[in-house]
Design an enzyme around this catalytic site. Sequence first.
Site, PDB file in Angstrom:
ATOM      1  N   GLU A 139       6.637   0.586  11.560  1.00  0.00           N
ATOM      2  CA  GLU A 139       5.333   0.619  10.918  1.00  0.00           C
ATOM      3  C   GLU A 139       4.264   0.631  12.012  1.00  0.00           C
ATOM      4  O   GLU A 139       4.533   0.383  13.175  1.00  0.00           O
ATOM      5  CB  GLU A 139       5.151  -0.604  10.012  1.00  0.00           C
ATOM      6  CG  GLU A 139       6.220  -0.757   8.944  1.00  0.00           C
ATOM      7  CD  GLU A 139       6.260   0.391   7.974  1.00  0.00           C
ATOM      8  OE1 GLU A 139       5.216   1.033   7.772  1.00  0.00           O
ATOM      9  OE2 GLU A 139       7.335   0.678   7.431  1.00  0.00           O
ATOM     10  N   GLY A 140       2.999   0.894  11.596  1.00  0.00           N
ATOM     11  CA  GLY A 140       1.892   0.753  12.511  1.00  0.00           C
ATOM     12  C   GLY A 140       1.334   2.042  13.079  1.00  0.00           C
ATOM     13  O   GLY A 140       0.356   2.039  13.813  1.00  0.00           O
ATOM     14  N   LYS A 154      12.027   2.659   6.157  1.00  0.00           N
ATOM     15  CA  LYS A 154      12.116   4.079   5.807  1.00  0.00           C
ATOM     16  C   LYS A 154      13.478   4.423   5.210  1.00  0.00           C
ATOM     17  O   LYS A 154      13.585   5.261   4.312  1.00  0.00           O
ATOM     18  CB  LYS A 154      11.856   4.943   7.045  1.00  0.00           C
ATOM     19  CG  LYS A 154      10.511   4.691   7.719  1.00  0.00           C
ATOM     20  CD  LYS A 154       9.351   4.985   6.790  1.00  0.00           C
ATOM     21  CE  LYS A 154       8.007   4.879   7.502  1.00  0.00           C
ATOM     22  NZ  LYS A 154       7.702   3.498   7.951  1.00  0.00           N
ATOM     23  N   SER A 176      -3.196  -2.677   5.616  1.00  0.00           N
ATOM     24  CA  SER A 176      -4.552  -2.949   6.106  1.00  0.00           C
ATOM     25  C   SER A 176      -5.606  -2.055   5.468  1.00  0.00           C
ATOM     26  O   SER A 176      -5.305  -1.138   4.716  1.00  0.00           O
ATOM     27  CB  SER A 176      -4.586  -2.780   7.626  1.00  0.00           C
ATOM     28  OG  SER A 176      -4.209  -1.468   7.984  1.00  0.00           O
ATOM     29  N   ARG A 223      -7.921   7.476   4.233  1.00  0.00           N
ATOM     30  CA  ARG A 223      -7.879   7.615   5.684  1.00  0.00           C
ATOM     31  C   ARG A 223      -7.794   9.102   5.982  1.00  0.00           C
ATOM     32  O   ARG A 223      -6.913   9.803   5.481  1.00  0.00           O
ATOM     33  CB  ARG A 223      -6.654   6.870   6.224  1.00  0.00           C
ATOM     34  CG  ARG A 223      -6.482   6.878   7.711  1.00  0.00           C
ATOM     35  CD  ARG A 223      -5.321   5.988   8.099  1.00  0.00           C
ATOM     36  NE  ARG A 223      -4.138   6.264   7.290  1.00  0.00           N
ATOM     37  CZ  ARG A 223      -3.032   5.529   7.318  1.00  0.00           C
ATOM     38  NH1 ARG A 223      -2.968   4.460   8.080  1.00  0.00           N
ATOM     39  NH2 ARG A 223      -1.997   5.853   6.569  1.00  0.00           N
ATOM     40  N   LYS A 231      11.403  10.321  10.987  1.00  0.00           N
ATOM     41  CA  LYS A 231      10.810   8.986  10.900  1.00  0.00           C
ATOM     42  C   LYS A 231      11.788   7.903  11.345  1.00  0.00           C
ATOM     43  O   LYS A 231      12.869   7.773  10.772  1.00  0.00           O
ATOM     44  CB  LYS A 231      10.373   8.694   9.459  1.00  0.00           C
ATOM     45  CG  LYS A 231       9.203   9.533   8.975  1.00  0.00           C
ATOM     46  CD  LYS A 231       8.710   9.025   7.635  1.00  0.00           C
ATOM     47  CE  LYS A 231       7.367   9.627   7.276  1.00  0.00           C
ATOM     48  NZ  LYS A 231       6.802   8.979   6.067  1.00  0.00           N
ATOM     49  N   ARG A 281       0.855  -1.184   0.000  1.00  0.00           N
ATOM     50  CA  ARG A 281       0.000   0.000   0.000  1.00  0.00           C
ATOM     51  C   ARG A 281       0.885   1.225   0.000  1.00  0.00           C
ATOM     52  O   ARG A 281       1.682   1.416   0.913  1.00  0.00           O
ATOM     53  CB  ARG A 281      -0.930   0.027   1.217  1.00  0.00           C
ATOM     54  CG  ARG A 281      -2.076   1.062   1.058  1.00  0.00           C
ATOM     55  CD  ARG A 281      -2.879   1.225   2.331  1.00  0.00           C
ATOM     56  NE  ARG A 281      -2.127   1.979   3.322  1.00  0.00           N
ATOM     57  CZ  ARG A 281      -2.139   1.727   4.630  1.00  0.00           C
ATOM     58  NH1 ARG A 281      -2.849   0.731   5.114  1.00  0.00           N
ATOM     59  NH2 ARG A 281      -1.426   2.478   5.461  1.00  0.00           N
ATOM     60  N   GLU A 335       4.759   7.100   2.243  1.00  0.00           N
ATOM     61  CA  GLU A 335       5.533   5.891   2.502  1.00  0.00           C
ATOM     62  C   GLU A 335       5.007   4.758   1.644  1.00  0.00           C
ATOM     63  O   GLU A 335       3.926   4.842   1.062  1.00  0.00           O
ATOM     64  CB  GLU A 335       5.470   5.494   3.982  1.00  0.00           C
ATOM     65  CG  GLU A 335       4.067   5.151   4.464  1.00  0.00           C
ATOM     66  CD  GLU A 335       4.032   4.827   5.947  1.00  0.00           C
ATOM     67  OE1 GLU A 335       5.092   4.759   6.574  1.00  0.00           O
ATOM     68  OE2 GLU A 335       2.917   4.636   6.477  1.00  0.00           O
ATOM     69  N   ASN A 363       4.140   0.775   2.231  1.00  0.00           N
ATOM     70  CA  ASN A 363       3.956  -0.296   3.209  1.00  0.00           C
ATOM     71  C   ASN A 363       4.086  -1.636   2.506  1.00  0.00           C
ATOM     72  O   ASN A 363       3.341  -1.923   1.568  1.00  0.00           O
ATOM     73  CB  ASN A 363       2.583  -0.193   3.862  1.00  0.00           C
ATOM     74  CG  ASN A 363       2.366   1.136   4.564  1.00  0.00           C
ATOM     75  OD1 ASN A 363       2.803   1.345   5.677  1.00  0.00           O
ATOM     76  ND2 ASN A 363       1.696   2.054   3.875  1.00  0.00           N
TER      77      ASN A 363
END
Length: 494
Positions: A387-388, A326, A169, A469, A383, A146, A162, A164
């Site tokens: 992740e998350g 990253k 998700s 989002r 950064k 993603r 970024e 992923n």
Amino acid sequence: MATCGSYCCDGDFNKDDVSTTRTIESCLPLPLPDEILEDIVPKAKDFAILHGAGMRYRSNYDPDSLQLAPFFLLPSAFPRREFDRVVKLQSIVNILMHRIAHDYQFLKDALEKTIKVDDFTRRLWDIYTTVREEGISQLISLGMFRCDYFYSVPSQIAQQVEINTIASSFGALAARISVMHRYVLGEMRKPELLGHLPENDALAGLCGGMIAAWDAYGCPKAVILFIVEDVTYNICDQRFHEYEIRRQRPDIHVIRRNLTQISQRGRLTSDKRLVIDGDEIAVVYFRAGYEPGQYHSEAEWEARLTVERSKAIKSPSIHYHLAGTKKVQQEIARPGVLNKFLSDSEAKLVSQLFTGLYTLDMSPEGDQAVQMAMDNPERFVLKPQREGGGNNVYGQEIRMVLEKIKDSQEREAYILMDRIRPPIQQNYLIRAHEPVKLVEVVSELGIFGTILGTAKDIQFSKFAGHMLRTKLSSVNEGGVAAGLGALDSVFLFD
């Protein structure tokens, strides 16, 4: 107020003034009359929860109940030109990440300093080098990526936040919120607006990738393994992937295990097949394993190594996971690097997705980036290799963090990125047990992609849907599962 479906810029925009942000109109004139809100909000809530837009909340976890996932009442505006551009580029981005993941020397050069100061990335690297030295048992990898973007006001293009490569998700819930917004606009008697909502088959696209990998494994009795958290809050998004696989292919079975359970009940056969509780595993889909807290002891790390040693097709394989760090993304943005992996024309197109990315290595270049961030911290995001959500550093906190680490190698665990300035719009935030609020928000677009293949042979590379989002414009992080953002869908405008 502009009329329905029109968009405007409030005031003059100075590209050198990062505090100035353009505003854009909602798909409907806001605020809505109270009588319309009183009618449509309960309908939207019912539609969302009855179609599976639910979560389990950390604050009052109950395995026997769901609460409404936070969402916005109306779809949020995003420029059609830029949406179409990043959709078309996704298959190329997939191939870029695939080629980077299969370039050992590039990964080594990119991460050699980071793994000295970031223990989590070092543990991942150790797994990679172990399986590489032993001989990789499964040459096929499945990528379910993603790529996240903000539409940038200064540049007037979508710029990449970024990429992923693990646990990407909200493919399932994004598709459901898109359908819910179609229902809402229909109930508000605005059918003429439905053409602005792009179709979203993210769930089918992602599950199609796993099914293709299962077919490539070639064992009809083997199953797909979802590696999940100890406690799953985002349960609907995960379970709908299982249900969609069963819908498309009733002959495929899915099992769910966490890393601790795999350490206790998983084993490798003499020919490196992964077996868990008697089931041979064809495909492993990681929905956990991307942050240190999910590895409670050496047992979980051994489980990750066991999975990686196996013949199962992984999403992601360990080299895909490392390609999503990253630091690797910062290295990709260096001048000329894309040309190592893509044609000149492809490299030119992909390079336009990047904003400024800067190394913090112990070097003159890194020193310059540190000073730049300390002089003007509001311009940047700091950064770490995580992740998350909830891990980045913003604003004056950047100066505080860099003051502590600027003279130590610890800074090499971070990268610095230009802060992207998206436009602000208004929308109604809907959360369980809270009054509906008209708030100012910004939106982050996620583009899903799937790819399957070996280092030498790519079977397919596809666009696989999208998500939106949205978060309050006043907050920095926007993770939905972390309670910082809310689900949304795209309303395209020209």
